[in-house]
Design an enzyme around this catalytic site. Structure first.
Site, PDB file in Angstrom:
ATOM      1  N   ASP A 148       0.837  -1.202   0.000  1.00  0.00           N
ATOM      2  CA  ASP A 148       0.000   0.000   0.000  1.00  0.00           C
ATOM      3  C   ASP A 148       0.877   1.260   0.000  1.00  0.00           C
ATOM      4  OD1 ASP A 148      -2.074   1.772   0.340  1.00  0.00           O
ATOM      5  OD2 ASP A 148      -2.942   0.747   2.066  1.00  0.00           O
ATOM      6  N   ASP A 218     -10.649   3.895  -1.389  1.00  0.00           N
ATOM      7  CA  ASP A 218     -11.285   2.861  -0.571  1.00  0.00           C
ATOM      8  C   ASP A 218     -12.805   2.778  -0.739  1.00  0.00           C
ATOM      9  OD1 ASP A 218      -8.694   2.812   0.296  1.00  0.00           O
ATOM     10  OD2 ASP A 218      -9.191   2.865   2.427  1.00  0.00           O
TER      11      ASP A 218
END
Ligand code: GLA
Length: 393
Positions: A148, A218
């Site tokens: 990430d 997200d």
């Protein structure tokens, strides 16, 4: 010399010389399926939760439906030791033992890090420790890494201020670096890129070793966000295929923020998109409805179809959309979606999708064969709902 040692002896000098190692072609041949801790547990996840998820995947029948990866997301990391090797924090007392436990159930274990000094939740990232971390993961028995971007974006901005192109090159290099470190371990580890779709990652994700890459920011557990992500995956189909998938983020099915019709839309759309199916709910406390949505084998078969083709939108009329996905054997999956808050009738015309009036239709949620009349099939689709069909010759 054993075959393995011969292979290692042949590969190691290349790896040390920085020559790109080849990826295992069997990795992620179909979109990865499993579970990830983040959507439900976020920063609270611990060893017991992961074991409970593994237990539940087996006892619920999810493993047998294809859910294999049990993935720990952010917040497992502790301090580095004097040599720089990462240690788990007190929530995860023994990562190797956890991996052994997960493997003993016929499942695989995933973990999470990033190229920056800190992860998104502020825990230790892999910056400057890529090889060591890859070795540690391999030693523990890790099978999947979600990597990430998080704080590496700051490093990019600091090192190449106002030079967007240079920043993007740095980002690609950071992913390629970890990929090479993973390959050098000799352990097959699925590599999941998470950098929110920046710089059209689908056009270069494969070149840095990605088996999947997030295409968006997200998800959250609302119909609005799920639909906004899912219905905006237009035009990305050409970039997906065996070993390399677009990832519109993990599933929210069963987390409580959507109705069952909305979760069926989520599951159907993700399957038509050949998306990774990573459940994000608390598997130890699932309703029968949640389990039925997650384990609908006919819908999963669309996602996992060996042809590995992602679907796309074929038609849109007002707030209804028909998405189709080519399947092996000349069949097609068709999702008839209704994005409105009231029911709508939707018509699928067989000739519009390249089929004759004699095509066979099956409803993948009612598990019944249905029939077209005069070459078209008309059905009422509930608000925010879906009717998902398999069309075969
Ligand atoms: C980012 C990712 C999420 C999750 C969190 C963890 O926001 O996109 O999927 O991994 O970080 O901190």
């Amino acid at each position: 010399m054993s075959l393995f040692r011969t292979a290692v002896a042949a590969i190691l000098p290349l790896a040390l010389a920085g020559v790109a190692l080849a990826q295992d072609p069997t990795l992620a041949a179909t979109p990865p399926m499993g579970w990830n801790s983040w959507n439900h547990f976020a920063g609270r996840v611990n060893d017991a939760d992961v074991r409970a998820a593994a237990d539940a995947i087996v006892s619920s029948g999810m493993r047998d439906a294809g859910y294999i990866y049990v993935n720990i997301d952010d917040t497992w990391q502790g301090e580095r030791d004097a040599q720089g090797f990462i240690q788990p924090n007190s929530k995860f007392p023994d990562m190797k033992a956890l991996a052994d436990y997960v493997h003993s159930k016929g499942l695989k274990l995933g973990i999470y890090s990033g190229p920056g000094p800190k992860t998104c939740a502020g825990f230790a990232g892999s910056y400057g420790h890529e090889e060591q971390d890859a070795q540690t993961y391999a030693k523990w028995g890790i099978d999947y890494l979600k990597y990430d971007l998080c704080s590496y974006a700051q490093i990019m901005r600091q090192q190449a201020p106002h030079d967007r192109q240079k920043q993007m090159e740095m980002m690609k290099d950071a992913y390629a670096k970890m990929h090479q470190a993973l390959l050098a371990t000799g352990r097959p580890i699925v590599f999941s890129l998470c950098q929110y779709g920046w710089d059209d990652v689908w056009t270069w994700g494969t070149s840095v070793g990605g088996n999947l890459w997030r295409t968006t920011d997200d998800i959250n557990d609302t119909y609005e966000r799920m639909a906004d992500i899912g219905f905006n995956q237009l035009g990305l189909a050409q970039y997906a295929g065996p070993g390399h998938w677009n990832d519109p983020d993990m599933l929210e099915v069963g987390n409580g923020g959507m109705s069952d019709d909305e979760y069926k839309t989520h599951m159907s759309l993700w399957s038509i998109l050949a998306a990774p199916l990573l459940a994000g709910n608390d598997l130890s406390k699932m309703t029968p409805e949640t389990l039925a949505i997650l384990t609908n084998k006919e819908v999963i078969a669309v996602d996992q179809d060996p042809l590995g083709k992602q679907g796309d939108r074929a038609f849109a009329v007002g707030l209804t959309e028909i998405w189709t996905k080519p399947l092996s054997g000349g069949a097609l999956a068709a999702g008839l979606f209704n994005r409105d808050t009231e029911a709508h009738s939707v018509t699928l015309k067989l000739k519009d999708i390249g089929f004759s009036n004699h095509a066979k239709l099956r409803d993948l949620w009612t598990h019944q064969d249905v029939t077209a009349s005069d070459g078209s099939y008309t059905v009422t689709v509930p608000p925010h709902g879906v009717v998902m069909l398999k069309v075969s010759r």
